[in-house]
Enzyme design. Structure first.
Site, PDB file in Angstrom:
ATOM      1  N   ALA A  11       0.822  -1.212   0.000  1.00 34.32           N
ATOM      2  CA  ALA A  11       0.000   0.000   0.000  1.00 34.32           C
ATOM      3  C   ALA A  11       0.854   1.258   0.000  1.00 34.32           C
ATOM      4  O   ALA A  11       0.592   2.205  -0.755  1.00 34.32           O
ATOM      5  CB  ALA A  11      -0.943  -0.011   1.207  1.00 34.32           C
ATOM      6  N   GLU A  32      10.251   3.409   6.739  1.00 35.55           N
ATOM      7  CA  GLU A  32      10.016   1.967   6.780  1.00 35.55           C
ATOM      8  C   GLU A  32      10.849   1.348   7.904  1.00 35.55           C
ATOM      9  O   GLU A  32      12.072   1.531   7.958  1.00 35.55           O
ATOM     10  CB  GLU A  32      10.381   1.334   5.432  1.00 35.55           C
ATOM     11  N   SER A  38       8.655  -2.707  -0.603  1.00 32.07           N
ATOM     12  CA  SER A  38       7.881  -3.166  -1.754  1.00 32.07           C
ATOM     13  C   SER A  38       7.978  -4.683  -1.930  1.00 32.07           C
ATOM     14  O   SER A  38       8.226  -5.198  -3.020  1.00 32.07           O
ATOM     15  CB  SER A  38       8.364  -2.458  -3.024  1.00 32.07           C
ATOM     16  N   CYS A  42       3.255 -12.883  -0.682  1.00 30.18           N
ATOM     17  CA  CYS A  42       2.509 -14.011  -1.243  1.00 30.18           C
ATOM     18  C   CYS A  42       3.429 -15.041  -1.887  1.00 30.18           C
ATOM     19  O   CYS A  42       3.044 -16.207  -2.056  1.00 30.18           O
ATOM     20  CB  CYS A  42       1.507 -13.514  -2.281  1.00 30.18           C
ATOM     21  N   TRP A 432     -20.998 -26.483 -22.863  1.00 34.15           N
ATOM     22  CA  TRP A 432     -21.737 -25.775 -21.813  1.00 34.15           C
ATOM     23  C   TRP A 432     -20.822 -25.689 -20.595  1.00 34.15           C
ATOM     24  O   TRP A 432     -20.566 -26.680 -19.922  1.00 34.15           O
ATOM     25  CB  TRP A 432     -23.032 -26.502 -21.448  1.00 34.15           C
TER      26      TRP A 432
END
Length: 443
Positions: A11, A32, A38, A42, A432
């Site tokens: 952020a 920081e 940065s 994950c 489908w």
């Protein structure tokens, strides 16, 4: 104009870049606490699992890149006090121990979140880890290189717990996954979906549900995990029991928060205190469907609200459109994703709803690799607008969630899926699609 940003992860980094583009003349300074900026957490389970070996691949921008863009960044600098009346901060240089003051015209709180560590007995023993930052990942990876490290216990079966369990199994460790609740992913998916994921997990590692970890045993290094049901040998323990906002810097300054400390902002990223904004894992988000304020600490929400806040810090007037909690994971042979509301969340929001569940295949019978896919969709009982959905299955299942998210975002009705023109090619789908079928049979 002088803009101060506390925190340089998703952020904070997004906000700084957008603020500078919006107002090139603004002075932008980031403080920081860590030495890493940065950073994309994950990627940690995949780094540990040797999907890649260069840890720098998880870093989007370096301090030098920020400086090149005209953004001043000071790493290993911790903001230890904040005076909102004088718009003054007190900062500690963690390298020297010296403290100094700074002032701002506008301030962004992007201080992130920290792992929740329950009050486990002896949790200070060596080889007990959390998985939140690069240093955690490096320490775990180092511990796993020891040939004597065989028994690994993961505490918590959320996204991170499941992803790290898969990586550990790939490293040929003996993995035990212990979850306090009666099912995995309890806050993200409904029971019909988690049952399918659990079936697959049990084929690869030892899953313990409804079991409480009490503590750990060992002299200096952990040797056993003690639960309310038994005790298990452990060479390494990874605690993945969720995160909580880093609220220490703002908890006593009158800022509005949720019960867990997540900062409440308006659609512009503004807090209730003049000229103070918030974004990232320390901030709550507006939910587009339930119209409630929720805490969903995902990189997507952090980056998006960060960008909106950055534009407005720079003098813009843009609004965050809200979240629908779109997320996904892969664990062993299964992909699973969700968007919008689960059935339990629709109940909590007191929205009249109906559900439809469909089980089908991911592509044509005659192409190798065909697997099952299951979709559960939730839609408004009166308007028939799609409120949410979850999809689980083999290869290709989870990408259908992007279609689902688009439909929810656009307020489409469940019936719209019946004849929607999805692609068909034997390696990817059937004539489908499962979403066509869901739209056709929804009552």
């Amino acid at each position: 104009m002088k803009i101060i940003i506390i925190g340089a992860q998703a952020a904070g980094a997004s906000a700084a870049a957008k603020a500078k583009r919006t107002n090139p003349e603004a002075t932008i300074r980031i403080y920081e606490k860590s030495d890493i900026v940065s950073f994309g957490a994950c990627g940690l389970p995949y780094f540990i699992g040797n999907h890649f070996t260069d840890a720098n691949e998880m870093i989007s921008r370096t301090p030098a890149q920020f400086q090149k863009d005209g953004i001043e960044i000071k790493t290993q600098h911790e903001v230890i006090a904040l005076d909102v009346n004088q718009k003054k901060l007190t900062i500690k240089d963690l390298n020297t121990g010296n403290c100094f003051d700074d002032n701002y015209d506008k301030l962004l709180l992007a201080v992130g979140a920290s792992p929740i560590i329950p009050p486990f007995k002896n949790n200070q023993l060596k080889n007990i880890f959390t998985l939140r930052d690069l240093h955690d990942g490096l320490a775990i990876k180092q511990a796993l290189t020891n040939p004597n490290t065989q028994n690994v216990i993961v505490v918590g079966a959320g996204y991170i717990g499941l992803e790290i369990a898969e990586s550990l199994v790939a490293l040929q460790k003996k993995v035990k996954l212990i979850q306090l609740d009666d099912r995995i992913l309890v806050d993200a998916f409904d029971e019909q979906i988690t049952e399918l994921i659990e079936e697959n997990i049990k084929q690869h590692c030892d899953l313990h549900l409804q079991e409480r970890v009490l503590g750990f045993e060992g002299t200096h290094t952990v040797t056993h995990v003690v639960t309310d049901k038994s005790q298990y040998p452990a060479d390494v323990v990874i605690i993945a029991t969720g995160v909580k906002p880093n609220s220490a810097i703002y908890k006593n300054m009158g800022i509005n928060t949720l019960e867990n400390g997540a900062i409440i902002t308006n659609r512009f990223g503004q807090t209730n205190i003049t000229d103070i904004y918030a974004a990232g894992d320390c901030a709550a988000l507006h939910h587009r469907i339930s119209q409630s304020i929720v805490y969903i600490p995902l990189a997507t929400g952090a980056n998006k609200l960060g960008k909106i806040a950055g534009e407005n810090l720079g003098g813009g007037h843009n609004e965050y459109p809200g979240t629908i909690g779109t997320s996904a994971l892969k664990v062993f042979d299964v992909e699973a994703g969700r968007a919008g509301l689960t059935e339990s969340e629709a109940k909590k929001a007191k929205i009249p709803y109906k559900t439809v569940m469909v089980k089908d295949k991911n592509h044509s019978n005659y192409v190798a690799g065909q697997t099952s896919v299951t979709a559960k969709l939730i839609y408004h009982a009166d308007t028939r607008e799609i409120l949410g959905g979850q999809i689980v299955g083999g290869s290709g299942a989870v990408l259908r969630v992007n279609t689902l998210a688009t439909a929810i975002w656009a307020n489409l009705k469940i019936d719209d899926f019946a004849m929607m023109d999805f692609l068909y090619a034997p390696p990817f789908s059937r004539p489908w699609d499962i979403l066509n079928i869901a739209g056709s049979i929804a009552k």
